[in-house]
Design an enzyme around this catalytic site. Structure first.
Site, short mmCIF file in Angstrom:
data_model
loop_
_atom_site.label_atom_id
_atom_site.label_comp_id
_atom_site.label_asym_id
_atom_site.label_seq_id
_atom_site.Cartn_x
_atom_site.Cartn_y
_atom_site.Cartn_z
N ARG A 32 0.79 -1.23 0.00
CA ARG A 32 0.00 0.00 0.00
C ARG A 32 0.82 1.28 0.00
O ARG A 32 0.60 2.17 -0.81
CB ARG A 32 -0.94 0.02 1.22
CG ARG A 32 -2.10 -0.94 1.12
CD ARG A 32 -2.87 -1.03 2.43
NE ARG A 32 -3.36 0.25 2.86
CZ ARG A 32 -3.97 0.44 4.03
NH1 ARG A 32 -4.12 -0.57 4.87
NH2 ARG A 32 -4.42 1.64 4.36
N HIS A 78 -8.11 -4.59 -7.67
CA HIS A 78 -7.94 -3.82 -6.42
C HIS A 78 -9.27 -3.72 -5.67
O HIS A 78 -9.97 -2.69 -5.73
CB HIS A 78 -7.43 -2.42 -6.77
CG HIS A 78 -6.83 -1.68 -5.61
ND1 HIS A 78 -5.58 -1.94 -5.12
CD2 HIS A 78 -7.32 -0.66 -4.84
CE1 HIS A 78 -5.31 -1.13 -4.12
NE2 HIS A 78 -6.36 -0.35 -3.92
N TYR A 122 -18.92 11.75 -14.01
CA TYR A 122 -18.86 12.94 -14.85
C TYR A 122 -17.53 13.11 -15.56
O TYR A 122 -17.43 13.85 -16.54
CB TYR A 122 -19.14 14.20 -14.01
CG TYR A 122 -20.48 14.23 -13.37
CD1 TYR A 122 -21.65 14.17 -14.13
CD2 TYR A 122 -20.62 14.32 -11.99
CE1 TYR A 122 -22.90 14.20 -13.53
CE2 TYR A 122 -21.85 14.35 -11.37
CZ TYR A 122 -22.99 14.28 -12.15
OH TYR A 122 -24.23 14.31 -11.55
#
Length: 822
Positions: A32, A78, A122
């Site tokens: 990570r 993921h 969007y």
């Protein structure tokens, strides 16, 4: 126990916690928080780029919705939440976050003001052209693949990364027990350094710094000094001081224009911070602040008040805001799956090592494919040379498998070659097609020879890496945007930029404080009425007045027995009629505390001491060194009994006598050794024994070349020689120093002055009068003196401040106190 539950195995809880925590820590570190040194990517970023590549979102293809991309990454690689993936995707597209963005975004992807990006439904994205170099040759078995989270497909453990992404874009992350913070760099400089290190593997960090000048941040700015980055280049850790780029416009009323801000600074928050500092009067001299940034670039406008020194304001802004930040470099990355601190040479060496392996595996893949193609072409050539026999064998065979077997036996060819012969179209029998096969075979054999030679000479692989890196830097690189100033940032002492002058420090009963230049007052003759020195609100009056230099410390002691100090120049400057600023915005004292004494100090040492006296007559001495840590939070200065309060404190040198004066006009001269040094938490012994109703009022250090000025409530006063008083023991009643009566009122001030000094008297209604000390007559102990200030019935004197060596040229014996004109 129920047999179906199985067997219970006892485990010590400390062992289980230790093992579980270590597993968690390593998971965070590897999966990570830390980037891989080879491609400079964390797993989430690597998965995003690979997934976009797999669905064909190259830089020359149409954009696709980010929601589609996030869904693909989430479902395949993921499974840690769509928002975390989208946040990572957004950062890859922000040109103010990455020096070389790896994703092209279309839509609202956030701003340097901290505005959040639009929702993923969007926005649209595709890979940037720089990402092509990151994914180059990934289909050629150049990197290892591993199963994804559900073992349904495979994902790359690292990208081929033809560009040194870790150096170009940097990285930051917090793991468990460790963190990384790497700055971005300029591609052209890094490319030159890589080539230099390939040419000379023994190159030193100092030699590499001839190519890489320092970080190159996407938001530009100015790096001050080279020591910090030089240290990081050698050790992997260092500090870079980054400032905003600015310039000054105008001449009379000047304006600061900020065009670039430091990396990772939120512009909107920066402007709010500056506005708060101006509003809270932490920074003076700013008249207006606005943001005029547009598509053309950044432009923060800071208008200065007339006569303000821009450098003083800038230094305050650098100290208190993010116009100056420290970028702490910590080059921690994963090397062979383990965290390792790397210097500059180490990072370049790991990139070269990775590229050597990738190029070698790519060449091996190409060689394998070339040999396979050579084999096919040799088979086709053989078939064309014996075409009639080949056709006959095929015609006589009942099935394709029989025909393939016969061809293999007859011509001693492989399965792949026989299959290629069977797949050959009849059009290949033309003479032109035959020649094409022969030409292709010749080209393939040249390629095989080239690849064999390349793989057998490591120096040729390194040369290829140099050429490839140089080509990519020419294509994607750009000029440096962050300027590097060789001048190291020196912590600017604001005091050095403040002119040293005498000022009058005034504090009102309600706690408002200000400083006024002593040059604003002209001397008046004895008996003048004075002029206003503060515009006070109803029920407020001047309680303390003190003369000090702007460069000295001023020690405040409160009624609660606590001490605080600040530099005099930190007290806000005001005009003669301004109210000032409340003390609680400067000093962190409680609401029920009240300032009872102020002492100017040049420094804190063990030779000088503060002599303190309380209303009930107790005294003590404390070394000034004990107050060095008081600052604005305060420390205990004296222990006070119930009903008692501190009324006076003064600076006393070693062996110096002190004079104690009371409101009823009694005085006691104490030897310098009569009161010993004490700790801050003690009360101290009794200094003077007073009559009922009397209170201790002032303490003066005895200086034989000076006289004592005594002033009463109604403006009467005199000067008296210290020789008129003989030293007495501590705890005695002392001698008569001033003859108080109804006309004079009680004694309000006693201070040591020199013949050439000037004095400023402050009244409760805020009036001030400056007069020459030499104009006041020297009288005996029992006299009440002459009128110094003309007090009205509703006004009274609250204090006298001294200005050493008054300038006689400014005396105006006929006029009232007025402001100086240039």
């Amino acid at each position: 126990m129920n047999e179906r539950l199985g067997k219970t195995i006892p485990i010590a809880i400390e062992e289980e916690v230790r093992e579980s925590y270590l597993n968690y820590a390593m998971s965070v570190i590897v999966s990570r928080a830390l980037p891989d040194v080879r491609d400079g990517l964390k797993p989430v970023h690597r998965r995003i780029l690979y997934s976009m590549s797999e669905i064909g979102l190259r830089h020359d293809k149409p954009y696709k919705k980010c929601g589609r991309i996030v869904g693909d990454v989430l479902g395949k690689f993921h499974p840690h939440g769509d928002q975390s993936i989208y946040d990572a995707l957004v950062r890859l597209a922000q040109n103010f976050s990455l020096r070389f963005p790896l994703v092209q975004g279309q839509g609202n992807f956030g701003s340097i003001d901290g505005d959040p990006p639009a929702a993923m439904r969007y926005t649209e994205a595709r890979l940037a052209n720089t990402a092509d170099a990151m994914l180059k040759d990934i289909k050629k078995e150049t990197v290892d693949f591993e199963p994804n989270y559900d073992d349904s497909i495979k994902e790359p453990t690292v990208l081929p990364a033809a560009i040194p992404n870790l150096l170009l874009n940097g990285s930051s992350g917090i793991a468990v027990g460790m963190a990384t913070n790497m700055p971005p760099h300029n591609f052209r400089e890094v490319s030159a350094a890589i080539c230099a290190q390939i040419d000379n593997p023994e190159i030193t960090a100092d030699e590499l710094l001839e190519y890489i000048l320092g970080p190159d941040f996407p938001t530009a700015g100015v790096i001050h000094g080279t020591k910090g980055y030089r240290l990081a280049a050698h050790t992997g850790r260092g500090k870079v001081v980054l400032r905003a780029r600015h310039h000054v416009e105008g001449s009379d009323k000047q304006t600061l224009i900020v065009t670039e801000i430091p990396y990772q600074v939120n512009k909107a928050n920066l402007i709010v911070r500056i506005a708060d500092l101006v509003r809270n009067k932490k920074i003076d001299g700013i008249a207006d602040l606005r943001d005029e940034s547009d598509r053309g670039g950044m432009r923060i406008v800071i208008e200065l008040k007339k006569g303000t020194n821009p450098q003083v304001v800038l230094n305050s802004l650098f100290t208190h805001t993010s116009l100056q930040v420290n970028f702490n470099i910590n080059n921690l990355a994963l090397v062979d799956g383990k965290p390792k601190l790397l210097n500059l040479k180490g990072m370049i060496a790991e990139f070269i090592k990775h590229r050597q392996l990738v190029v070698r595996r790519s060449c091996e893949f190409e060689l394998k494919k070339a040999k396979e193609r050579e084999s096919v072409l040799v088979g086709l050539k053989l078939a064309l040379a014996n075409i009639d026999e080949v056709v006959e064998i095929i015609k006589e065979s009942k099935t394709v498998a029989i025909a393939q077997t016969k061809l293999m036996d007859r011509f001693e060819i492989s399965t792949m070659q026989s299959q290629a012969i069977l797949d050959m179209k009849l059009q290949r029998l033309t003479s032109l097609e035959v020649q094409k096969i022969l030409d292709e075979l010749g080209e393939i054999r040249k390629k095989i020879a080239f690849l064999d030679d390349l793989l057998s000479h490591e120096e040729k692989i390194l040369t290829m890496i140099k050429e490839e890196t140089t080509e990519l830097s020419s294509k994607h690189g750009s000029n440096r945007v962050t300027r590097i100033s060789p001048e190291e940032v020196i912590q600017v002492n604001i005091e050095d930029m403040i002119d040293e002058e005498d000022v009058v420090v005034v504090i009102s009963h309600r706690g408002f404080i200000k400083r006024i230049s002593a040059s604003l007052y002209r001397e008046q003759g004895r008996g003048g009425k004075g002029a206003k020195t503060s515009d006070l609100k109803e029920n407020d009056f001047i309680k303390h007045a003190f003369l000090a230099s702007t460069h000295t410390h001023i020690l405040f002691v409160t009624s609660a027995g606590k001490a605080y100090w600040i530099k005099v120049f930190e007290i806000p400057e005001g005009s003669r009629t301004s109210r000032g600023r409340h003390l609680q915005t400067i000093l962190e004292f409680e609401k029920n505390e009240d300032i009872t004494a102020m002492v100017p100090l040049e420094d804190f040492n063990s030779e000088s001491s503060i002599f303190m006296a309380t209303k009930l007559g107790f005294v003590k001495r404390i070394a000034t060194y004990d107050f060095r840590n008081a600052k604005t939070r305060g420390i205990v200065a004296i222990h006070l009994d119930e009903g008692d309060s501190l009324v006076a404190a003064t600076l006393v040198n070693a062996g110096e006598d002190v004079f104690i004066a009371t409101r009823y006009g009694k005085g006691l001269r104490l030897s310098g050794t009569a009161v010993r040094m004490m700790g801050r938490n003690s009360r101290g012994p009794r200094g003077i024994r007073m009559a009922i109703g009397d209170e201790l009022m002032a303490v003066c250090p005895v200086k034989l070349d000076e006289t004592m000025l005594l002033v009463s409530e109604k403006g009467y006063g005199k000067r008296t020689r210290y020789d008129d008083f003989s030293p007495h023991s501590r705890g005695t009643g002392g001698q008569r120093a001033y003859a108080t009566n109804a006309k004079t009122g009680l004694l309000v001030s006693a201070l040591s002055i020199h013949e050439d000094d000037s004095c400023i008297g402050i009244s409760a209604l805020g009036k001030a009068l400056r007069f020459a000390a030499g104009k006041v007559s020297i009288m005996g102990r029992t006299a009440f003196g002459v009128r110094i200030l003309d007090m009205s019935d509703d006004d009274s004197v609250i204090g006298i401040v001294r200005q050493p060596n008054g300038d006689s040229e400014n005396r105006d014996v006929s006029g009232y106190l007025t402001e100086e004109k240039e």
